[in-house]
Design a protein around this motif. Structure first.
Motif, PDB file in Angstrom:
ATOM      1  N   ARG A  44       0.835  -1.214   0.000  1.00  0.00           N
ATOM      2  CA  ARG A  44       0.000   0.000   0.000  1.00  0.00           C
ATOM      3  C   ARG A  44       0.865   1.258   0.000  1.00  0.00           C
ATOM      4  O   ARG A  44       1.858   1.358   0.723  1.00  0.00           O
ATOM      5  N   MET A  45       0.464   2.217  -0.838  1.00  0.00           N
ATOM      6  CA  MET A  45       1.084   3.537  -0.807  1.00  0.00           C
ATOM      7  C   MET A  45       0.527   4.325   0.375  1.00  0.00           C
ATOM      8  O   MET A  45      -0.681   4.321   0.621  1.00  0.00           O
ATOM      9  N   ALA A  49      -3.888   9.133   0.823  1.00  0.00           N
ATOM     10  CA  ALA A  49      -4.489   8.489   1.984  1.00  0.00           C
ATOM     11  C   ALA A  49      -5.932   8.079   1.719  1.00  0.00           C
ATOM     12  O   ALA A  49      -6.430   7.123   2.323  1.00  0.00           O
ATOM     13  N   ARG A  50      -6.611   8.783   0.814  1.00  0.00           N
ATOM     14  CA  ARG A  50      -8.045   8.547   0.601  1.00  0.00           C
ATOM     15  C   ARG A  50      -8.348   7.683  -0.626  1.00  0.00           C
ATOM     16  O   ARG A  50      -9.484   7.634  -1.076  1.00  0.00           O
ATOM     17  N   LEU A  51      -7.333   7.007  -1.155  1.00  0.00           N
ATOM     18  CA  LEU A  51      -7.558   6.066  -2.247  1.00  0.00           C
ATOM     19  C   LEU A  51      -6.588   4.906  -2.065  1.00  0.00           C
ATOM     20  O   LEU A  51      -5.389   5.115  -1.907  1.00  0.00           O
ATOM     21  N   ASP A  52      -7.123   3.689  -2.043  1.00  0.00           N
ATOM     22  CA  ASP A  52      -6.297   2.496  -1.835  1.00  0.00           C
ATOM     23  C   ASP A  52      -5.532   2.191  -3.120  1.00  0.00           C
ATOM     24  O   ASP A  52      -6.058   1.625  -4.070  1.00  0.00           O
ATOM     25  N   LEU A  53      -4.262   2.594  -3.138  1.00  0.00           N
ATOM     26  CA  LEU A  53      -3.417   2.461  -4.314  1.00  0.00           C
ATOM     27  C   LEU A  53      -2.159   1.704  -3.907  1.00  0.00           C
ATOM     28  O   LEU A  53      -1.499   2.056  -2.931  1.00  0.00           O
ATOM     29  N   ARG A  54      -1.806   0.649  -4.643  1.00  0.00           N
ATOM     30  CA  ARG A  54      -0.711  -0.226  -4.243  1.00  0.00           C
ATOM     31  C   ARG A  54       0.235  -0.525  -5.394  1.00  0.00           C
ATOM     32  O   ARG A  54      -0.196  -0.688  -6.535  1.00  0.00           O
ATOM     33  N   ALA A  55       1.516  -0.587  -5.080  1.00  0.00           N
ATOM     34  CA  ALA A  55       2.482  -1.157  -6.005  1.00  0.00           C
ATOM     35  C   ALA A  55       2.346  -2.674  -5.913  1.00  0.00           C
ATOM     36  O   ALA A  55       2.145  -3.225  -4.828  1.00  0.00           O
ATOM     37  N   GLY A  56       2.434  -3.352  -7.054  1.00  0.00           N
ATOM     38  CA  GLY A  56       2.233  -4.794  -7.013  1.00  0.00           C
ATOM     39  C   GLY A  56       3.027  -5.524  -8.078  1.00  0.00           C
ATOM     40  O   GLY A  56       3.547  -4.929  -9.033  1.00  0.00           O
ATOM     41  N   GLU A  59       1.623 -12.465  -9.770  1.00  0.00           N
ATOM     42  CA  GLU A  59       2.286 -13.700  -9.375  1.00  0.00           C
ATOM     43  C   GLU A  59       2.648 -14.587 -10.570  1.00  0.00           C
ATOM     44  O   GLU A  59       3.669 -15.268 -10.559  1.00  0.00           O
ATOM     45  N   THR A  60       1.824 -14.591 -11.601  1.00  0.00           N
ATOM     46  CA  THR A  60       2.047 -15.533 -12.695  1.00  0.00           C
ATOM     47  C   THR A  60       3.318 -15.252 -13.482  1.00  0.00           C
ATOM     48  O   THR A  60       3.962 -16.185 -13.980  1.00  0.00           O
ATOM     49  N   ASP A  61       3.690 -13.980 -13.607  1.00  0.00           N
ATOM     50  CA  ASP A  61       4.859 -13.655 -14.435  1.00  0.00           C
ATOM     51  C   ASP A  61       5.708 -12.519 -13.881  1.00  0.00           C
ATOM     52  O   ASP A  61       6.610 -12.026 -14.568  1.00  0.00           O
ATOM     53  N   ALA A  62       5.435 -12.082 -12.639  1.00  0.00           N
ATOM     54  CA  ALA A  62       6.185 -11.008 -11.981  1.00  0.00           C
ATOM     55  C   ALA A  62       6.095  -9.678 -12.733  1.00  0.00           C
ATOM     56  O   ALA A  62       6.989  -8.838 -12.633  1.00  0.00           O
ATOM     57  N   ALA A  63       5.015  -9.480 -13.484  1.00  0.00           N
ATOM     58  CA  ALA A  63       4.835  -8.204 -14.171  1.00  0.00           C
ATOM     59  C   ALA A  63       4.533  -7.101 -13.164  1.00  0.00           C
ATOM     60  O   ALA A  63       3.680  -7.277 -12.282  1.00  0.00           O
ATOM     61  N   PRO A  64       5.202  -5.944 -13.254  1.00  0.00           N
ATOM     62  CA  PRO A  64       4.904  -4.827 -12.352  1.00  0.00           C
ATOM     63  C   PRO A  64       3.474  -4.327 -12.577  1.00  0.00           C
ATOM     64  O   PRO A  64       2.980  -4.309 -13.696  1.00  0.00           O
ATOM     65  N   CYS A  65       2.847  -3.911 -11.483  1.00  0.00           N
ATOM     66  CA  CYS A  65       1.463  -3.434 -11.548  1.00  0.00           C
ATOM     67  C   CYS A  65       1.270  -2.245 -10.616  1.00  0.00           C
ATOM     68  O   CYS A  65       2.026  -2.057  -9.659  1.00  0.00           O
ATOM     69  N   LEU A  66       0.240  -1.495 -10.910  1.00  0.00           N
ATOM     70  CA  LEU A  66      -0.311  -0.515  -9.987  1.00  0.00           C
ATOM     71  C   LEU A  66      -1.750  -0.950  -9.761  1.00  0.00           C
ATOM     72  O   LEU A  66      -2.525  -1.057 -10.715  1.00  0.00           O
ATOM     73  N   VAL A  67      -2.114  -1.240  -8.521  1.00  0.00           N
ATOM     74  CA  VAL A  67      -3.399  -1.853  -8.203  1.00  0.00           C
ATOM     75  C   VAL A  67      -4.247  -0.850  -7.419  1.00  0.00           C
ATOM     76  O   VAL A  67      -3.799  -0.309  -6.405  1.00  0.00           O
ATOM     77  N   VAL A  68      -5.467  -0.620  -7.895  1.00  0.00           N
ATOM     78  CA  VAL A  68      -6.357   0.354  -7.282  1.00  0.00           C
ATOM     79  C   VAL A  68      -7.620  -0.362  -6.840  1.00  0.00           C
ATOM     80  O   VAL A  68      -8.206  -1.144  -7.589  1.00  0.00           O
ATOM     81  N   VAL A  96     -14.137  -5.548  -7.101  1.00  0.00           N
ATOM     82  CA  VAL A  96     -13.341  -5.495  -8.320  1.00  0.00           C
ATOM     83  C   VAL A  96     -12.148  -4.558  -8.138  1.00  0.00           C
ATOM     84  O   VAL A  96     -12.267  -3.483  -7.557  1.00  0.00           O
ATOM     85  N   LEU A  97     -10.985  -4.988  -8.651  1.00  0.00           N
ATOM     86  CA  LEU A  97      -9.776  -4.186  -8.611  1.00  0.00           C
ATOM     87  C   LEU A  97      -9.479  -3.658 -10.007  1.00  0.00           C
ATOM     88  O   LEU A  97      -9.745  -4.327 -11.006  1.00  0.00           O
ATOM     89  N   LEU A  98      -8.934  -2.464 -10.076  1.00  0.00           N
ATOM     90  CA  LEU A  98      -8.374  -1.936 -11.317  1.00  0.00           C
ATOM     91  C   LEU A  98      -6.877  -2.181 -11.288  1.00  0.00           C
ATOM     92  O   LEU A  98      -6.194  -1.776 -10.336  1.00  0.00           O
ATOM     93  N   VAL A  99      -6.370  -2.852 -12.319  1.00  0.00           N
ATOM     94  CA  VAL A  99      -4.965  -3.220 -12.342  1.00  0.00           C
ATOM     95  C   VAL A  99      -4.317  -2.654 -13.599  1.00  0.00           C
ATOM     96  O   VAL A  99      -4.683  -3.014 -14.723  1.00  0.00           O
TER      97      VAL A  99
END
Length: 342
Positions: A44-45, A49-56, A59-68, A96-99
Motif C-alpha cells: 500500500r502507498m 491516503a483517501r484512495l487504496d493504491l498499491r504497487a504490485g 504472481e504468474t509472471d512477476a509483471a509490475p502493476c499498480l493496483v487500485v 473489483v480491482l483496477l490493475v
C-alpha cells in the motif's frame, strides 16, 4: 481460489511520493517476497491516503502493476491496452480491482514513469482537497493512453511550434476571461483547434518570416455548419530571452484557478503530445510578434471536398499569406465570440 487473496506484501507501506526510480526499486523489493497463492504481491502507498493504491507484482509472471481498489465507483473506467500497458478489471473477494500492468517488459522504465506521474496527479488532488481522486487518476491515465497511442517519438520542431501557437492563443482567450480550456479541441483531435458554440478558430503558427500557411486536410477550412471560422496566424520570432514550449505551458498553468482546472490543462497537454518533464533545452525559444485573424468565408482561398473531382479523398496545400489580406478581421472581435467578462 480463482482470484487469490489481495493484501500488502511483507513490509511497511510505501511512505513517500515515489518517483519512477523509487517505484522500480519497490517492484524489485516485492520480487524478493516469497510467492503465495495470491494473484498479486502488493504494498500500500501511504499517499494518497483517501484512495487504496498499491504497487504490485503479478504472481504468474512477476509483471509490475499498480493496483487500485475503486470501491463501487470503478465501473465507468474503460479498460484498455496500448503502448505495452494494460488496464484491466480483476475480481477480488473485497470487490473489483483496477490493475494497471506492464505487458511489454522492455518498456519498464516508461511504465514506472507513467505510474509515478499518475500517483503525483492524485496526490496533488488530495493536497487541494479534491473529493473524487479516482476520477483524477482515471483522467490522467486516459491522457497517457492517448499519448501512447498517438506518439511515435519526441515532438518535432514543427510540432512544438504548432503547440506553442495554440497555447499563445489559449493565453489570449484566458486574458479576456473566456473558457479557454473548454474551447481548446486540438488535444481531443477536434477538426479545428478552438471551438465554442459554432465559432471555430484554426491556428497556423510560423517562426520567422513565413509567407505560406500549411493546410493539412480538406476539411480543415470547411465552415459548413459553423457560425464562423477564422484562421489565426500566430507569428513568432526566435529570441535568446524568449520562452520555450515548457515555459509557456508552465506560465499558463499558473493562471488557471484551482487544481481541477490545472489538472485538466496538464491532461490536455499530454493528450496533445507534450509529456511531463520534457527537456527545456529542446525546441526554440520564442517571442510572439503578433496574431492576425482571417475570416474564412466566400472567396477565401481554400479547397473543399464537395468542390473537387470524384476520387480525390484528401489533400494538403499551402496558403499564400499575402492573399489573405482582404479577409483580415479585428482580433478583439474574433476573440469576443468565445465569451469572457472583459
Amino acid at each position: 481460489m480463482a482470484t487469490g487473496e489481495y493484501g500488502p506484501a511483507a513490509g511497511s507501506a510505501v511512505t513517500s511520493v515515489p518517483d519512477a526510480a523509487a517505484l522500480l526499486e519497490e517492484w524489485t523489493d516485492l520480487a524478493a517476497v516469497a510467492p503465495g497463492d495470491r494473484l498479486f504481491r502488493t504494498r500500500r502507498m501511504a499517499r494518497p491516503a483517501r484512495l487504496d493504491l498499491r504497487a504490485g507484482l503479478r504472481e504468474t509472471d512477476a509483471a509490475p502493476c499498480l493496483v487500485v481498489s475503486p470501491g463501487t465507483a470503478g465501473g465507468a473506467i474503460t479498460s484498455f491496452e496500448t503502448g505495452g500497458l494494460r488496464l484491466s478489471r480483476v475480481a477480488d473477494p473485497a470487490g473489483v480491482l483496477l490493475v494497471l500492468s506492464l505487458e511489454e517488459p522492455a518498456r519498464r522504465d516508461l511504465f514506472a514513469a507513467v505510474c509515478s506521474d499518475c500517483l503525483r496527479a492524485v496526490i496533488r488532488g488530495e493536497d487541494e482537497a479534491e473529493d473524487d481522486l479516482l476520477s483524477m487518476f482515471a483522467a490522467r491515465l486516459s491522457a497517457w493512453r492517448a499519448f501512447l497511442r498517438d506518439q511515435t517519438g519526441a515532438l518535432s520542431r514543427s510540432e512544438m511550434i504548432g503547440i506553442i501557437g495554440e497555447l499563445l492563443l489559449f493565453g489570449q482567450l484566458l486574458d479576456i476571461g473566456a473558457d479557454a480550456l473548454g474551447a481548446w479541441k486540438a488535444p481531443d483531435d477536434g477538426l479545428h483547434d478552438f471551438e465554442n458554440a459554432g465559432d471555430s478558430i484554426e491556428v497556423k503558427t510560423s517562426l520567422g518570416g513565413a509567407r505560406q500557411l500549411h493546410v493539412s486536410t480538406l476539411d480543415q477550412l470547411d465552415d459548413a455548419g459553423l457560425t464562423s471560422l477564422h484562421v489565426a496566424h500566430v507569428r513568432l520570432i526566435e529570441a535568446s530571452d524568449g520562452e520555450t514550449l515548457e515555459d509557456i505551458a508552465d506560465r499558463i498553468e499558473t493562471q488557471l484557478s484551482g487544481e481541477r482546472a490545472r489538472s485538466a490543462f496538464r491532461n490536455a497537454l499530454l493528450r496533445r503530445g507534450l509529456a511531463p518533464g520534457a527537456d527545456d533545452d529542446l525546441g526554440p525559444r520564442v517571442r510572439m510578434a503578433g496574431t492576425d485573424f482571417y475570416a474564412v468565408r466566400d472567396g477565401f482561398p481554400r479547397l473543399r471536398r464537395g468542390e473537387l473531382a470524384l476520387g480525390i479523398t484528401d489533400a494538403t496545400y499551402q496558403l499564400e499569406v499575402r492573399a489573405l489580406t482582404g479577409f483580415q478581421e479585428d482580433a478583439a472581435a474574433v476573440l469576443s465570440r468565445f465569451g469572457g467578462g472583459q
